[in-house]
Motif scaffolding. Structure first.
Motif, PDB file in Angstrom:
ATOM      1  N   ARG A  47     -61.758  57.763 -86.987  1.00 29.69           N
ATOM      2  CA  ARG A  47     -62.088  57.866 -88.410  1.00 29.69           C
ATOM      3  C   ARG A  47     -63.475  57.081 -88.878  1.00 29.69           C
ATOM      4  O   ARG A  47     -64.140  57.648 -89.272  1.00 29.69           O
ATOM      5  N   PHE A  50     -66.481  58.868 -87.291  1.00 31.11           N
ATOM      6  CA  PHE A  50     -66.931  59.945 -88.013  1.00 31.11           C
ATOM      7  C   PHE A  50     -67.587  59.618 -89.213  1.00 31.11           C
ATOM      8  O   PHE A  50     -68.242  60.279 -89.774  1.00 31.11           O
ATOM      9  N   SER A  51     -66.912  58.514 -89.779  1.00 34.86           N
ATOM     10  CA  SER A  51     -67.460  58.185 -91.265  1.00 34.86           C
ATOM     11  C   SER A  51     -68.773  57.513 -91.253  1.00 34.86           C
ATOM     12  O   SER A  51     -69.761  58.031 -91.850  1.00 34.86           O
ATOM     13  N   LYS A  52     -68.932  56.914 -90.168  1.00 34.18           N
ATOM     14  CA  LYS A  52     -70.636  56.361 -89.830  1.00 34.18           C
ATOM     15  C   LYS A  52     -71.466  57.462 -89.607  1.00 34.18           C
ATOM     16  O   LYS A  52     -72.704  57.517 -89.925  1.00 34.18           O
ATOM     17  N   MET A  53     -70.797  58.325 -88.697  1.00 37.27           N
ATOM     18  CA  MET A  53     -71.818  59.525 -88.222  1.00 37.27           C
ATOM     19  C   MET A  53     -72.185  60.304 -89.407  1.00 37.27           C
ATOM     20  O   MET A  53     -73.261  60.752 -89.569  1.00 37.27           O
ATOM     21  N   ALA A  54     -71.182  60.495 -90.181  1.00 41.60           N
ATOM     22  CA  ALA A  54     -71.508  61.505 -91.387  1.00 41.60           C
ATOM     23  C   ALA A  54     -72.407  60.713 -92.140  1.00 41.60           C
ATOM     24  O   ALA A  54     -73.372  61.481 -92.680  1.00 41.60           O
ATOM     25  N   THR A  55     -72.307  59.211 -92.424  1.00 44.19           N
ATOM     26  CA  THR A  55     -73.132  58.697 -93.316  1.00 44.19           C
ATOM     27  C   THR A  55     -74.763  58.800 -92.635  1.00 44.19           C
ATOM     28  O   THR A  55     -75.810  58.883 -93.306  1.00 44.19           O
ATOM     29  N   TYR A  56     -74.666  58.487 -91.542  1.00 38.41           N
ATOM     30  CA  TYR A  56     -75.820  58.732 -90.694  1.00 38.41           C
ATOM     31  C   TYR A  56     -76.647  60.065 -90.781  1.00 38.41           C
ATOM     32  O   TYR A  56     -77.897  59.900 -91.255  1.00 38.41           O
ATOM     33  N   LEU A  57     -75.825  61.189 -90.482  1.00 39.50           N
ATOM     34  CA  LEU A  57     -76.463  62.530 -90.538  1.00 39.50           C
ATOM     35  C   LEU A  57     -76.852  62.789 -91.969  1.00 39.50           C
ATOM     36  O   LEU A  57     -77.790  63.509 -92.192  1.00 39.50           O
ATOM     37  N   THR A  58     -76.213  62.350 -93.056  1.00 43.76           N
ATOM     38  CA  THR A  58     -76.429  62.599 -94.232  1.00 43.76           C
ATOM     39  C   THR A  58     -77.905  61.854 -94.796  1.00 43.76           C
ATOM     40  O   THR A  58     -78.463  62.600 -95.196  1.00 43.76           O
ATOM     41  N   THR A  62     -80.936  63.668 -95.434  1.00 44.62           N
ATOM     42  CA  THR A  62     -81.489  63.385 -97.110  1.00 44.62           C
ATOM     43  C   THR A  62     -83.175  63.116 -96.498  1.00 44.62           C
ATOM     44  O   THR A  62     -84.051  63.529 -97.353  1.00 44.62           O
TER      45      THR A  62
END
Length: 147
Positions: A47, A50-58, A62
């Motif tokens: 989790r 995935f949270s950090k990966m989502a932050t990175y990809l976001t 951006t």
């Protein structure tokens, strides 16, 4: 011969090459024991990953989006500059045509000025010749007067 494999199994040696040796080690954990406590940790780590990966990809998306916005703004400004330059070029072209028309209108007068300049140069040469001739005459007159 059936007794031989049983005796070998009792000693911990495999009877056939495919059989595993029997161990009586109490320190060896079973797969179930290793899974149970780590499963909660792995789930939490997944989790977190995935949270950090989502932050990175976001963040990456951006940044890319901002780059495209910047490029769009630069293109708009460049387009405006080219429009301004086009207007300036049109004005210069128009002014150049006007100047060419005025020059064409002045051309007969410029030709007359050139003719007058040639005539003045010829007159000046004639005046120099006349001056030289009059000096010769004066010198002759003074010569004759002295006699």
């Amino acid at each position: 011969m059936a007794a031989a494999p049983a005796a070998a199994a009792a000693e911990g040696v495999p009877a056939t090459p495919r059989e595993e040796p029997v161990r009586d080690d109490a320190a060896v954990e079973t797969a179930e024991e290793a899974k149970e406590p780590a499963e909660a940790d792995i789930t939490e780590l997944c989790r977190d990953m995935f949270s950090k990966m989502a932050t990175y990809l976001t963040g990456e998306l951006t940044a890319t989006s901002e780059d495209y916005k910047l490029l769009e703004n630069m293109n708009k400004l460049t387009s405006l500059k080219y429009l301004e330059m086009r207007d300036i070029a049109i004005n210069i072209s128009r002014n150049l045509k006007d100047l060419n028309q005025k020059y064409a209108g002045l051309q007969p007068y410029l030709d007359q000025i050139n003719v007058i300049e040639e005539q003045v140069a010829a007159l000046e040469q004639a005046a120099y010749k006349l001056d030289a001739y009059s000096k010769k005459l004066e010198a002759k007159y003074k010569k004759l007067e002295k006699r």
